[in-house]
Write a protein that holds these residues in place. Structure first.
Motif, PDB file in Angstrom:
ATOM      1  N   ASN A   1      -5.036   3.471  -2.597  1.00  0.00           N
ATOM      2  CA  ASN A   1      -5.124   2.234  -1.819  1.00  0.00           C
ATOM      3  C   ASN A   1      -6.464   1.544  -2.003  1.00  0.00           C
ATOM      4  O   ASN A   1      -6.542   0.314  -2.125  1.00  0.00           O
ATOM      5  N   ARG A   2      -7.559   2.331  -2.010  1.00  0.00           N
ATOM      6  CA  ARG A   2      -8.882   1.723  -2.233  1.00  0.00           C
ATOM      7  C   ARG A   2      -8.973   1.105  -3.626  1.00  0.00           C
ATOM      8  O   ARG A   2      -9.527   0.017  -3.799  1.00  0.00           O
ATOM      9  N   MET A   3      -8.440   1.808  -4.613  1.00  0.00           N
ATOM     10  CA  MET A   3      -8.458   1.281  -5.975  1.00  0.00           C
ATOM     11  C   MET A   3      -7.654  -0.018  -6.068  1.00  0.00           C
ATOM     12  O   MET A   3      -8.088  -0.985  -6.704  1.00  0.00           O
TER      13      MET A   3
ATOM     14  N   GLN B   1      -5.374  12.498   0.387  1.00  0.00           N
ATOM     15  CA  GLN B   1      -6.619  11.939  -0.129  1.00  0.00           C
ATOM     16  C   GLN B   1      -6.359  11.096  -1.371  1.00  0.00           C
ATOM     17  O   GLN B   1      -6.945  10.032  -1.561  1.00  0.00           O
TER      18      GLN B   1
ATOM     19  N   LYS C   1       0.847  -1.191   0.000  1.00  0.00           N
ATOM     20  CA  LYS C   1       0.000   0.000   0.000  1.00  0.00           C
ATOM     21  C   LYS C   1       0.880   1.237   0.000  1.00  0.00           C
ATOM     22  O   LYS C   1       2.005   1.211   0.514  1.00  0.00           O
TER      23      LYS C   1
ATOM     24  N   ARG D   1      -7.112  -5.935  -6.341  1.00  0.00           N
ATOM     25  CA  ARG D   1      -6.678  -7.210  -5.765  1.00  0.00           C
ATOM     26  C   ARG D   1      -7.853  -8.181  -5.620  1.00  0.00           C
ATOM     27  O   ARG D   1      -7.735  -9.365  -5.920  1.00  0.00           O
TER      28      ARG D   1
ATOM     29  N   ALA E   1      -5.013   7.743  -0.281  1.00  0.00           N
ATOM     30  CA  ALA E   1      -6.092   6.881   0.220  1.00  0.00           C
ATOM     31  C   ALA E   1      -6.914   6.318  -0.935  1.00  0.00           C
ATOM     32  O   ALA E   1      -7.303   5.150  -0.926  1.00  0.00           O
ATOM     33  N   ASP E   2      -7.181   7.137  -1.953  1.00  0.00           N
ATOM     34  CA  ASP E   2      -7.935   6.681  -3.132  1.00  0.00           C
ATOM     35  C   ASP E   2      -7.168   5.597  -3.883  1.00  0.00           C
ATOM     36  O   ASP E   2      -7.759   4.626  -4.370  1.00  0.00           O
TER      37      ASP E   2
ATOM     38  N   GLU F   1      -7.048  -2.122  -3.648  1.00  0.00           N
ATOM     39  CA  GLU F   1      -7.760  -3.176  -2.935  1.00  0.00           C
ATOM     40  C   GLU F   1      -8.844  -3.784  -3.816  1.00  0.00           C
ATOM     41  O   GLU F   1      -9.009  -5.004  -3.871  1.00  0.00           O
ATOM     42  N   ARG F   2      -9.578  -2.926  -4.525  1.00  0.00           N
ATOM     43  CA  ARG F   2     -10.604  -3.437  -5.454  1.00  0.00           C
ATOM     44  C   ARG F   2      -9.961  -4.258  -6.565  1.00  0.00           C
ATOM     45  O   ARG F   2     -10.508  -5.282  -6.987  1.00  0.00           O
TER      46      ARG F   2
END
Length: 331
Positions: free
Chosen positions: A83-85, A77, A66, A90, A80-81, A87-88
């Protein structure tokens, strides 16, 4: 010139403290803003360089990592975006890998399941074609064996087709009032020949004469047929096949019980997965398609019920619970 030099200039240059306080205040504020912005830009530049390096690592395939999230303006921000992307991404890749693994398992299991009866059929028909039988009795035996294996092959294909329909949500429930007591007496009667061949006897125990549920009779019948067939196949070392029915609260509960060899604890969590079978069944070539219990679970799920299994040295129990007041639910 730093902020201390500016203050000294105003203090000694003007010579009067009150003038110093008034005159130096805006300079201090502006100088503070300047220095803050300069430090912020420095932090942003350093953080941006760090993000670029970490994104390059992600680009090289290190998807389990990450990027560092810091409270540095909009860059935090953005991190963080990212990392969320990731995760999706993965999760999506993992689902794709599981789908590929499922497809490979499907091909492997179907190939194995279809090859076994086909090999038997061609073997016996080959003996008949080559006149390699002693008399009419042996000829009839070969013919019967080929016929039974053809029925098994037909059942395997039907199981596969039905499971595919269930997975694709093409099934619609046509619910009506069903008396489970009457249904299970009828189903058990159909298995009397198979039970006799295995030296087993069925026993039915119900706490009342009627157990009414709103269900799709044809599909629910398939659930109990699969469970009884499974009990005969794997429980024929025991003498009895017991079916017990009762009402608990708003649920009709049916237990299908056999007294054969116990199911290993390691196998129980996976019994209702498609194509999963206890390995010994495959060694003996007596296993079914490995889809029957998965089909049963899907049908019970469609009825918003539950199915579970417990097994020990004394007995194995499959328990099906169907709500007597379940709302209509079509798939």
């Amino acid at each position: 010139m730093d902020i201390v030099s500016v203050v000294r200039f105003f203090y000694y240059g003007l010579g009067r403290p009150e003038v110093y306080y008034v005159a130096s205040f805006p300079v201090i504020v502006l100088t503070g803003i300047y220095l803050y912005r300069r430090e912020s830009r420095r932090q942003e530049q350093n953080y941006l360089a760090l993000l670029i390096e970490e994104v390059h690592n992600l680009e090289e395939g290190q998807l389990d990592r990450k990027v560092t999230v810091r409270s540095v303006g909009k860059l935090g921000q953005l991190a963080a975006d990212i990392n969320r992307m990731m995760e999706r991404l993965r999760i999506s890749l993992e689902e794709e890998r599981r789908a590929e693994q499922t497809k490979n398992e499907l091909i492997t299991n179907v190939s194995h399941d279809l090859r076994t009866p086909l090999t038997t059929i061609t073997g016996y028909l080959g003996l008949i074609d080559q006149d390699r039988y002693r008399d009419e009795v042996e000829l009839r035996y070969y013919n019967n064996m080929a016929y039974e294996e053809s029925l098994r092959l037909k059942q395997l294909l039907e199981d596969l087709f039905e499971y595919t329909r269930l997975r694709n949500r093409e099934m619609t429930l046509n619910k009506s009032r069903i008396n489970l007591v009457e249904m299970l007496h009828q189903i058990t009667a159909q298995f009397q020949w198979q039970l006799g061949e295995c030296g087993m006897e069925s026993r039915l125990f119900f706490e009342q004469n009627q157990m009414i549920v709103m269900a799709d009779g044809d599909k629910l019948r398939r659930v109990y047929e699969n469970l009884i067939s499974n009990a005969i196949r794997y429980g024929n070392e025991g003498r009895f096949l017991d079916i017990r029915g009762r009402v608990e609260g708003q649920e009709a509960v049916i237990d299908v019980i056999n007294y054969g060899e116990p199911i290993p604890d390691s196998d129980i969590p996976r019994l209702f997965e498609r194509f999963y079978r206890v390995e010994k069944s495959r060694d003996k070539n007596t296993g079914g398609s490995g889809i029957g219990l998965a089909i049963a679970k899907h049908i019970v799920d469609l009825h918003q019920g539950s199915i579970r299994v417990t097994s020990d040295e004394e007995r194995t129990v499959f328990t099906v619970r169907i709500s007597q007041n379940a709302p209509s639910m079509n798939h």
